[in-house]
Write a protein that holds these residues in place. Structure first.
Motif, short mmCIF file in Angstrom:
data_model
loop_
_atom_site.label_atom_id
_atom_site.label_comp_id
_atom_site.label_asym_id
_atom_site.label_seq_id
_atom_site.Cartn_x
_atom_site.Cartn_y
_atom_site.Cartn_z
N GLY A 268 0.79 -1.22 0.00
CA GLY A 268 0.00 0.00 0.00
C GLY A 268 0.83 1.27 0.00
N ASN A 269 1.88 1.31 0.80
CA ASN A 269 2.72 2.51 0.85
C ASN A 269 3.41 2.76 -0.48
OD1 ASN A 269 2.11 3.04 3.56
ND2 ASN A 269 3.74 1.70 4.29
N THR A 270 3.91 1.69 -1.09
CA THR A 270 4.56 1.84 -2.39
C THR A 270 3.55 2.26 -3.45
OG1 THR A 270 6.14 0.11 -1.78
CG2 THR A 270 5.99 0.66 -4.12
N LEU A 271 2.36 1.71 -3.38
CA LEU A 271 1.30 2.08 -4.31
C LEU A 271 1.01 3.57 -4.22
CD1 LEU A 271 -1.12 1.47 -6.22
CD2 LEU A 271 -2.45 0.94 -4.16
N ALA A 272 0.86 4.09 -3.00
CA ALA A 272 0.59 5.51 -2.82
C ALA A 272 1.74 6.36 -3.35
CB ALA A 272 0.34 5.81 -1.35
N ASP A 273 2.99 5.93 -3.10
CA ASP A 273 4.15 6.67 -3.60
C ASP A 273 4.15 6.70 -5.13
OD1 ASP A 273 5.14 7.30 -1.11
OD2 ASP A 273 6.47 5.57 -1.00
N PHE A 274 3.84 5.58 -5.76
CA PHE A 274 3.79 5.53 -7.22
C PHE A 274 2.69 6.44 -7.75
CE2 PHE A 274 5.84 1.07 -7.60
CZ PHE A 274 7.10 1.64 -7.74
N MET A 275 1.55 6.45 -7.09
CA MET A 275 0.44 7.30 -7.54
C MET A 275 0.83 8.77 -7.50
SD MET A 275 -2.87 5.40 -5.83
CE MET A 275 -4.04 6.61 -6.50
N ILE A 276 1.56 9.16 -6.45
CA ILE A 276 2.03 10.55 -6.35
C ILE A 276 3.06 10.85 -7.42
CG2 ILE A 276 3.28 12.19 -4.89
CD1 ILE A 276 2.03 10.74 -2.46
N GLU A 277 4.01 9.93 -7.58
CA GLU A 277 5.09 10.15 -8.55
C GLU A 277 4.58 10.24 -9.98
OE1 GLU A 277 9.30 8.02 -9.98
OE2 GLU A 277 8.21 7.28 -8.21
N TYR A 278 3.56 9.42 -10.31
CA TYR A 278 3.07 9.38 -11.69
C TYR A 278 1.73 10.11 -11.85
CZ TYR A 278 6.84 6.12 -12.57
OH TYR A 278 8.10 5.55 -12.70
N ASN A 279 1.37 10.92 -10.85
CA ASN A 279 0.20 11.80 -10.94
C ASN A 279 -1.10 11.06 -11.24
OD1 ASN A 279 1.56 14.35 -10.48
ND2 ASN A 279 2.49 14.08 -12.49
N VAL A 280 -1.33 9.99 -10.52
CA VAL A 280 -2.58 9.25 -10.62
C VAL A 280 -3.39 9.49 -9.35
CG1 VAL A 280 -3.65 6.97 -10.81
CG2 VAL A 280 -1.59 7.49 -12.12
N GLY A 281 -4.55 10.11 -9.48
CA GLY A 281 -5.39 10.38 -8.32
C GLY A 281 -4.97 11.60 -7.52
N VAL A 282 -4.00 12.35 -8.03
CA VAL A 282 -3.55 13.57 -7.35
C VAL A 282 -3.50 14.71 -8.36
CG1 VAL A 282 -2.18 12.32 -5.65
CG2 VAL A 282 -1.11 13.06 -7.78
N THR A 283 -3.52 15.92 -7.85
CA THR A 283 -3.40 17.09 -8.70
C THR A 283 -2.46 18.09 -8.03
OG1 THR A 283 -4.63 18.82 -9.89
CG2 THR A 283 -5.37 18.28 -7.66
N VAL A 284 -1.83 18.93 -8.81
CA VAL A 284 -0.89 19.91 -8.27
C VAL A 284 -1.66 21.06 -7.64
CG1 VAL A 284 0.97 21.52 -8.80
CG2 VAL A 284 0.87 19.31 -9.96
N ALA A 285 -1.48 21.26 -6.35
CA ALA A 285 -2.17 22.34 -5.64
C ALA A 285 -1.39 23.65 -5.72
CB ALA A 285 -2.38 21.96 -4.17
N ALA A 286 -0.07 23.54 -5.72
CA ALA A 286 0.79 24.73 -5.80
C ALA A 286 2.16 24.29 -6.27
CB ALA A 286 0.89 25.43 -4.45
N ARG A 287 2.87 25.20 -6.87
CA ARG A 287 4.21 24.91 -7.36
C ARG A 287 5.14 26.05 -6.94
NH1 ARG A 287 5.30 21.29 -11.32
NH2 ARG A 287 3.13 21.36 -12.02
N TYR A 288 6.29 25.68 -6.36
CA TYR A 288 7.25 26.67 -5.89
C TYR A 288 8.59 26.47 -6.60
CZ TYR A 288 3.83 26.98 -2.12
OH TYR A 288 2.68 27.11 -1.42
N GLU A 289 9.25 27.57 -6.89
CA GLU A 289 10.58 27.51 -7.49
C GLU A 289 11.61 27.98 -6.46
OE1 GLU A 289 10.49 29.93 -10.98
OE2 GLU A 289 9.78 28.28 -12.25
N VAL A 290 12.67 27.22 -6.32
CA VAL A 290 13.78 27.61 -5.45
C VAL A 290 14.90 28.12 -6.34
CG1 VAL A 290 15.44 26.87 -3.71
CG2 VAL A 290 13.14 25.89 -3.73
N LYS A 291 15.22 29.39 -6.23
CA LYS A 291 16.21 30.01 -7.10
C LYS A 291 17.49 30.34 -6.33
CE LYS A 291 12.73 31.94 -10.20
NZ LYS A 291 12.24 33.13 -10.93
N ARG A 292 18.58 30.34 -7.07
CA ARG A 292 19.88 30.70 -6.50
C ARG A 292 20.51 31.79 -7.36
NH1 ARG A 292 20.89 26.78 -2.82
NH2 ARG A 292 20.01 24.71 -3.19
N VAL A 293 21.48 32.45 -6.80
CA VAL A 293 22.20 33.49 -7.55
C VAL A 293 22.96 32.84 -8.70
CG1 VAL A 293 24.07 35.18 -7.46
CG2 VAL A 293 22.42 35.04 -5.59
N ASP A 294 22.84 33.40 -9.89
CA ASP A 294 23.60 32.94 -11.05
C ASP A 294 24.98 33.60 -10.99
OD1 ASP A 294 24.69 32.26 -13.45
OD2 ASP A 294 23.04 33.02 -14.69
#
Length: 301
Positions: A268-294
């Motif tokens: 079950g735990n692996t199943l849930a991890d796979f679902m998250i990784e391959y976007n099955v049954g989940v949706t993106v609620a927010a997306r954040y970018e972590v930036k560094r000095v170039d």
């Protein structure tokens, strides 16, 4: 051995710069690894994201904190050099540096005022003194992911067996098996046929098939289920199969699958991890970018 906290690297890093010369971070990684007797395996340990080694991340933040306090300066890209203030600290006789000591320097106070990675009211203040901001961010991400996995698995357990079988097919397609859901769906619906709940193509050309047994269970799956499924595969002249469950497998079931060699177990735990990784049954609620000095941007030719 456990990798020291970034604060443990502060004094040795400052001491390394005592000669007044400019030193590179690559040189610091080698010197400090030797000082703390870190093995290649220790240095190779990655942050959960896999983007950087935990050791280099901690040494890097030690340098950042010393620089913000004004004890080090950066004469060039990837370099550090002691300042007059840093030399004074070494001459004071102190043998250990930490965040509390650095709070006497205005530059560090201002830096910490703007760096509120951990909520001031949180009981995790001690954790922030051991882990770098990068590690704290990744830890928070892992906490959110674990919570999502638990919620996701709970929802899957509430679904009907038929829905669960369709979910399994959709997940395997998302993982690259079976071509399309429509193609794979045609192979499903054989529940009760010699213990086979579904069949899906292993590749898009359909050169080989994977036989599926999907168990929406609460109880632990015993080894007898694995042996029975192996017999079903033999009857179908199938070379490989997958048992997917919402619960877990007994230790004997895991050992049996390893001995047989052609059955993959997904709990079950692996199943849930796979679902998250391959976007099955989940949706993106927010997306954040972590930036560094170039740093290249600021290099003057």
């Amino acid at each position: 051995m456990p990798i020291p906290s970034y604060q443990r690297f502060m004094y040795p890093l400052l001491e390394m710069a005592a000669d007044g010369e400019a030193h590179s971070m690559e040189e610091a990684y080698e010197v400090l690894a030797g000082k703390f007797n870190l093995s290649k395996e220790d240095r190779a340990e990655l942050l959960p994201s896999g983007g950087q080694s935990r050791y280099e991340n901690r040494v890097g933040w030690a340098r950042t904190y010393l620089t913000k306090a004004g004890l080090l300066e950066s004469p060039g890209r990837g370099q550090f050099k002691i300042t007059a203030e840093g030399r004074r600290v070494l001459q004071s006789g102190i043998t250990e540096l930490n965040n509390q000591y650095l709070m006497q320097f205005p530059g560090f106070v201002e830096f910490k005022r703007r760096d509120r990675t951990v909520d001031e009211t949180s009981s995790e203040e001690e954790v922030s003194n051991e882990t770098t901001p990068d590690e704290q961010l990744e830890q928070l991400h892992l906490v959110l992911r674990r919570q999502l996995a638990q919620e996701l698995l709970a929802r899957v357990k509430q679904c009907s067996p038929a829905f669960f079988e369709r979910l399994v097919v959709q997940l395997l397609v998302a993982m690259g098996y079976g071509g399309s859901v429509a193609d794979a769906g045609k192979a499903v619906g054989r529940s009760g046929d010699d213990g086979i709940d579904g069949i899906i193509k292993q590749d898009r050309l359909g050169l080989d098939n994977i036989y599926i047994q999907a168990k929406r269970w609460e109880r632990t799956v015993p080894s007898e289920v694995v042996r029975t499924f192996h017999g079903s595969l033999a009857l179908q002249r199938a070379s490989r199969g997958v048992i997917i469950t919402t619960s877990d497998f007994s230790s004997s079931a895991i050992e049996t699958a390893k001995a047989l060699g052609n059955i993959v177990l997904i709990d079950g735990n692996t199943l849930a991890d796979f679902m998250i990784e391959y976007n099955v049954g989940v949706t993106v609620a927010a997306r954040y970018e972590v930036k560094r000095v170039d740093r290249d941007f600021f290099e003057e030719s």
